[in-house]
Design an enzyme around this catalytic site. Structure first.
Site, PDB file in Angstrom:
ATOM      1  N   SER A 177      37.535  66.058  75.257  1.00 61.53           N
ATOM      2  CA  SER A 177      37.663  65.889  76.536  1.00 61.53           C
ATOM      3  C   SER A 177      38.902  65.830  77.424  1.00 61.53           C
ATOM      4  O   SER A 177      39.849  65.817  76.836  1.00 61.53           O
ATOM      5  CB  SER A 177      36.928  64.498  76.979  1.00 61.53           C
ATOM      6  OG  SER A 177      37.651  63.741  77.637  1.00 61.53           O
ATOM      7  N   LYS A 178      38.887  66.277  78.655  1.00 57.72           N
ATOM      8  CA  LYS A 178      40.132  66.396  79.263  1.00 57.72           C
ATOM      9  C   LYS A 178      40.344  64.960  80.294  1.00 57.72           C
ATOM     10  O   LYS A 178      41.349  64.951  80.820  1.00 57.72           O
ATOM     11  CB  LYS A 178      40.073  67.582  80.086  1.00 57.72           C
ATOM     12  CG  LYS A 178      40.292  68.968  79.311  1.00 57.72           C
ATOM     13  CD  LYS A 178      41.014  70.032  80.331  1.00 57.72           C
ATOM     14  CE  LYS A 178      41.268  71.350  79.723  1.00 57.72           C
ATOM     15  NZ  LYS A 178      41.274  71.626  78.429  1.00 57.72           N
TER      16      LYS A 178
END
Ligand code: GLU
Length: 522
Positions: free
Chosen positions: A270-271
């Site tokens: 995930s960012k």
């Protein structure tokens, strides 16, 4: 290919600082640092700030602060002085790409002059339509080289049109339309690309700024970088870089791409800042040394049983040949375990200091490190030893420093609980009250030194109170635990009582027992 092995090793970390430091960036910086140090080389920090729209104020200072806390050092390049000013050091500067524009422009001109690059006048609308058309035909979207085939006259006309409008055309690099380019990667091995599938990349934008591809090649060359260490996502860019090296007549660097970092379910990481920002990991109470050790294992494996590595050991043992190709899973359970191991190794004094900010944040303590008070206990000064006793007690159990508030609240605040909680499952309120009253008398008569260690207190409780009166163990220890902590689960009541006694005195224990007795009397 490049014969860089005799040259002094020079690696670089080349971030485009746009805010927080991603765990993947830390891994890249760490590996490039370890490789440089292992080979007695230099580690350079170059700031890739050519995308001016994405710049964030203070991002470089933040990046350097985080890297500094993690022990990742730079010998050359950008740094921030004591006043917070961004400066540069080293002989290969400037190290900020935004300060190197004339260098890039000169090199782009060279490529244009030798017909290895060309001006492109296509409008956004045309490029958009082209992309849509290609996508509809399930073709990879690519520039169709229209402007490459302009005649000299057409070119002059377009140029005058643009000049009159005060716009500069972009410059594209002309990829060869035949042949192949092979990337020799130190981690991924040889990867071959068909040149005709490589897009004629823009290398100079109309604002006079280079794009990443041009700048990275020019800078790595002039900064005499020998090894580019970066994430796997840059592999597809590498053949383009190699062709640029060739166009300039330069020997390319060596490349080592690091495997993707994945979630435990093998999906792409995930960012979201909260999940991947190094600052957030540190704020949650992961020790830098644990995080460093954890990050070192994201794609690297020493191929031994050793699980804990200091920075010095990492430098000594790091080897690009032991970096894996397969995605590295970010397993926070592993990080929790490692962190627990490092916490256990801390001496109590140091651990207490590390815990203070978390106690303050949880509202248990108020004030500065050397002048702390416990607000809930009538502004009692928080004695340093008391904090150390608590730290020692929790040392074996803590996984993250941030857990300390919820685990130790009762040391700073008299517990609140429902009276029924005092009653052990096999017993009655009357019985609990009797045992607690007995304990008050017992504790009052106990010599102070018995309280000094939890072992002596536990032994005395067992032998001189429980066994002597032939009580059931649970019927005594359960209400004692609840009276002291208000919790169902905590360290053993003798451990808690010993810390309370040594830190706050017998009165505090008696007050808590008395409160429990009163609650049971209602
Ligand atoms: N500026 C690029 C980044 O932000 C650097 C990529 C490279 O190392 O070549 O990741």
């Amino acid at each position: 290919m490049a014969q860089t092995s005799e040259k002094k090793v020079r690696t670089r970390f080349a971030p485009s600082p746009t805010g927080f430091v991603h765990i993947g960036s830390l891994r890249t910086a760490l590996f490039s640092f370890l490789f440089a140090r292992h080979n007695k080389g230099a580690h350079v920090l170059r700031i890739e700030d050519t995308d001016q729209s994405r710049l964030v104020e203070g991002a470089v200072a933040n990046l350097l602060m985080v890297m500094g806390r993690m022990g990742v050092e730079f010998d050359e390049g950008a740094y921030v002085n004591a006043e917070g000013k961004l400066l540069e050091r080293g002989e290969f500067g400037p190290y900020l790409q935004s300060e190197r524009l004339p260098i890039y422009q000169k090199h782009v001109q060279e490529l244009v002059d030798s017909k290895k690059a060309y001006h492109c006048f296509c409008t956004e609308e045309r490029l958009d339509a082209l992309r849509k058309e290609q996508t509809a035909l399930k073709k990879p979207p690519m520039y169709d080289k229209l402007c490459k085939s302009l005649t000299e006259d057409e070119l002059q006309n377009k140029m005058s049109e643009f000049n009159a409008a005060g716009i500069s055309p972009v410059v594209r690099f002309a990829m060869p339309s035949e042949g192949t380019t092979t990337v020799h990667d130190l981690v991924f091995g040889d990867i071959r690309y068909e040149n005709k599938l490589l897009d004629d990349q823009v290398i100079l934008k109309s604002d006079g700024f280079p794009t990443y591809h041009l700048a990275v090649v020019v800078d790595d060359h002039y900064m005499e970088i020998t090894h580019v260490v970066r994430g796997e996502e840059w592999i597809p860019s590498t053949p383009k870089h190699l062709l640029l090296y060739e166009a300039f007549g330069w020997v390319p660097t060596s490349f080592a791409h690091l495997p993707l970092i994945l979630n435990p379910d093998k999906s792409k990481l995930s960012k979201r800042q909260g999940d991947v920002s190094v600052e957030d990991f540190l704020n949650k109470g992961y020790l830098p040394e644990a995080l460093l050790n954890f990050v070192a294992f994201l794609g690297w494996n020493p191929k031994t049983e050793q699980e804990k590595f200091s920075l010095e050991e990492l430098i000594e043992q790091f080897d690009l040949a032991k970096v894996n190709k397969s995605g590295a899973v970010l397993d926070t359970n592993k990080l929790d375990w490692l962190n627990g191991q490092y916490i256990k190794q801390k001496v109590s004094h140091e651990l207490a200091n590390l815990l203070v900010p978390y106690w303050v944040e949880a509202g248990m303590l108020h004030g500065q490190l050397n002048n702390l008070t416990i607000k809930q206990l009538e502004d009692l000064p928080a004695k340093r030893e008391y904090l150390e006793f608590i730290a020692t007690l929790e040392k074996e159990r803590l996984k993250k420093l941030s857990e300390i508030g919820e685990r130790t609240g009762y040391f700073f605040k008299r517990p609140e609980y429902e009276p029924e909680l005092l009653v052990w499952k096999k017993s009655t309120a009357e019985d609990a009250k009797e045992k607690l009253q007995g304990l008050i008398t017992f504790f009052k008569n106990l010599p102070a030194e018995v309280f000094n260690t939890h072992e002596t207190l536990q032994n005395s409780l067992m032998e001189d109170y429980i066994q002597k009166n032939q009580y059931d163990v649970g019927s005594v220890l359960w209400p004692l635990r609840v009276a002291l902590t208000g919790e169902k689960a905590s360290p053993g009541p003798a451990e808690v009582a010993s810390v309370l006694f040594r830190g706050l005195g017998l009165e505090e224990i008696l007050t808590r027992l008395q409160t429990a007795v009163s609650l049971l009397s209602k």
